[in-house]
Design a protein around this motif. Sequence first.
Motif, mmCIF file in Angstrom:
data_model
loop_
_atom_site.group_PDB
_atom_site.id
_atom_site.type_symbol
_atom_site.label_atom_id
_atom_site.label_comp_id
_atom_site.label_asym_id
_atom_site.label_seq_id
_atom_site.Cartn_x
_atom_site.Cartn_y
_atom_site.Cartn_z
ATOM 1 N N HIS A 62 2.210 48.297 24.011
ATOM 2 C CA HIS A 62 2.010 48.112 25.460
ATOM 3 C C HIS A 62 2.799 49.211 26.170
ATOM 4 O O HIS A 62 3.947 49.492 25.814
ATOM 5 C CB HIS A 62 2.486 46.724 25.900
ATOM 6 C CG HIS A 62 1.677 45.628 25.275
ATOM 7 N ND1 HIS A 62 2.219 44.702 24.403
ATOM 8 C CD2 HIS A 62 0.368 45.344 25.375
ATOM 9 C CE1 HIS A 62 1.255 43.891 24.000
ATOM 10 N NE2 HIS A 62 0.127 44.248 24.582
ATOM 11 N N GLU A 65 6.806 49.292 27.551
ATOM 12 C CA GLU A 65 7.823 48.722 26.660
ATOM 13 C C GLU A 65 8.566 49.883 26.009
ATOM 14 O O GLU A 65 8.049 50.513 25.082
ATOM 15 C CB GLU A 65 7.148 47.802 25.632
ATOM 16 C CG GLU A 65 6.383 46.691 26.341
ATOM 17 C CD GLU A 65 5.603 45.770 25.404
ATOM 18 O OE1 GLU A 65 5.058 44.782 25.906
ATOM 19 O OE2 GLU A 65 5.542 46.033 24.196
ATOM 20 N N ARG A 104 1.559 48.450 31.391
ATOM 21 C CA ARG A 104 1.287 47.689 30.163
ATOM 22 C C ARG A 104 -0.093 48.032 29.607
ATOM 23 O O ARG A 104 -0.286 48.182 28.413
ATOM 24 C CB ARG A 104 1.356 46.188 30.481
ATOM 25 C CG ARG A 104 0.967 45.272 29.327
ATOM 26 C CD ARG A 104 1.124 43.806 29.743
ATOM 27 N NE ARG A 104 0.743 42.883 28.704
ATOM 28 C CZ ARG A 104 1.526 42.501 27.686
ATOM 29 N NH1 ARG A 104 2.725 43.022 27.563
ATOM 30 N NH2 ARG A 104 1.125 41.637 26.797
ATOM 31 N N HIS A 151 7.877 46.032 20.112
ATOM 32 C CA HIS A 151 7.532 45.595 21.466
ATOM 33 C C HIS A 151 8.786 45.209 22.241
ATOM 34 O O HIS A 151 9.832 44.887 21.671
ATOM 35 C CB HIS A 151 6.652 44.336 21.424
ATOM 36 C CG HIS A 151 5.276 44.562 20.920
ATOM 37 N ND1 HIS A 151 4.172 44.530 21.743
ATOM 38 C CD2 HIS A 151 4.810 44.790 19.676
ATOM 39 C CE1 HIS A 151 3.080 44.736 21.019
ATOM 40 N NE2 HIS A 151 3.439 44.889 19.757
ATOM 41 N N SER A 152 8.625 45.199 23.569
ATOM 42 C CA SER A 152 9.530 44.509 24.484
ATOM 43 C C SER A 152 8.613 43.697 25.388
ATOM 44 O O SER A 152 7.428 43.568 25.107
ATOM 45 C CB SER A 152 10.351 45.494 25.290
ATOM 46 O OG SER A 152 11.078 46.339 24.434
#
Length: 341
Positions: A62, A65, A104, A151-152
């Motif tokens: 995304h 992130e 994102r 990811h974040s």
Amino acid sequence: MPCPKVSLAPSCEIDLDAEGKHHGYVRIQFSSDRSAYGWLPMPIMSIKNGDGPVAVVIGANHGDEYEGVSITNGLYQELDPSDIKGQIIFLPAANAPAFYAGRRTSPLDWTGEANLNRVFPGNQYGSPTEMIAWYITNHIVPRGDAFFDLHSAGKSIDHHPSVKIRLMNDPAKDAMQMKFLELFGAPLGIVGDRVHETTLSGEILPLDKIYLSTELGGAGKIRPWIRDFAWNGMKRCLRELGVLQTDEVLPEPEHKVALKAMQTGDHYIFARKDGMFEPRVNLGDVVEDGQFAGYIWNLKEPWEKPEELYFNKGGVVFCKRTPALCEIGDTLFFTLSDHEG
Ligand SMILES: [Zn+2]
């Protein structure tokens, strides 16, 4: 003889079978109003030294992130082929158009909101995001033995940092994945029992390959304490896999991991109205079933009592909405319960 067709599918500038250290782009063909015969650059790097395990490190699945991008870039720049046995393939900005836009989702697809991790296995002649998914599915997934999908939460959400694995009912691989949970050094380790269609994990796990994903904070920024333990954790995991061969002294895992189960629908609090969200608990807090969670204030009628929010199912507060303004349907919180077993 009939005239042959020339492929317009994504193509890679570097030879992933070549020994040594190489970088370039996967070219995503995109004939646009701005650039009729252009391609979009998706960065790809490889360090290869002989035979051995193949690790794939992925950032910005995304686009907003950022911790994973920093770690992926840093590892490639620091490591040399002599540090490696086998290969590390780096995709620092998997959804590159979304990353370049600070979003994102990619703005380049017809919906204007293309989420790479919802279009797997992709389409070689689809939208840019579908072409990226197709390239990863068909050209990267078959090469890898272990995948680290960093990811974040992105701009709209913040997470208490975690690492997630899914058990595969393969004792040796599950033991290695559990070891990765411990070595990564995050406060939370999520042990899952299911995988969703249309995601990268949904392509990898049915192939019985090791897959670890993270939620390294979020909120569209990088926090040093999170980036630092994840940097060390990534190296500890690569060393455990056998692909990283340096004799660098690495610190012990920064946190003793608390094992949690994947969330269910009961763990969520969704906004039931538009307004201003005021959380009254913090990420990482442990809350009870039914505990007070916060308010949604009425924007245009400030004399009205705010809506009170309560946790249905308690646990550790793992996810919290970041912007204060919210709309009905937005996730405001979710919690995680302990992993049993
Ligand atoms: Zn993500």
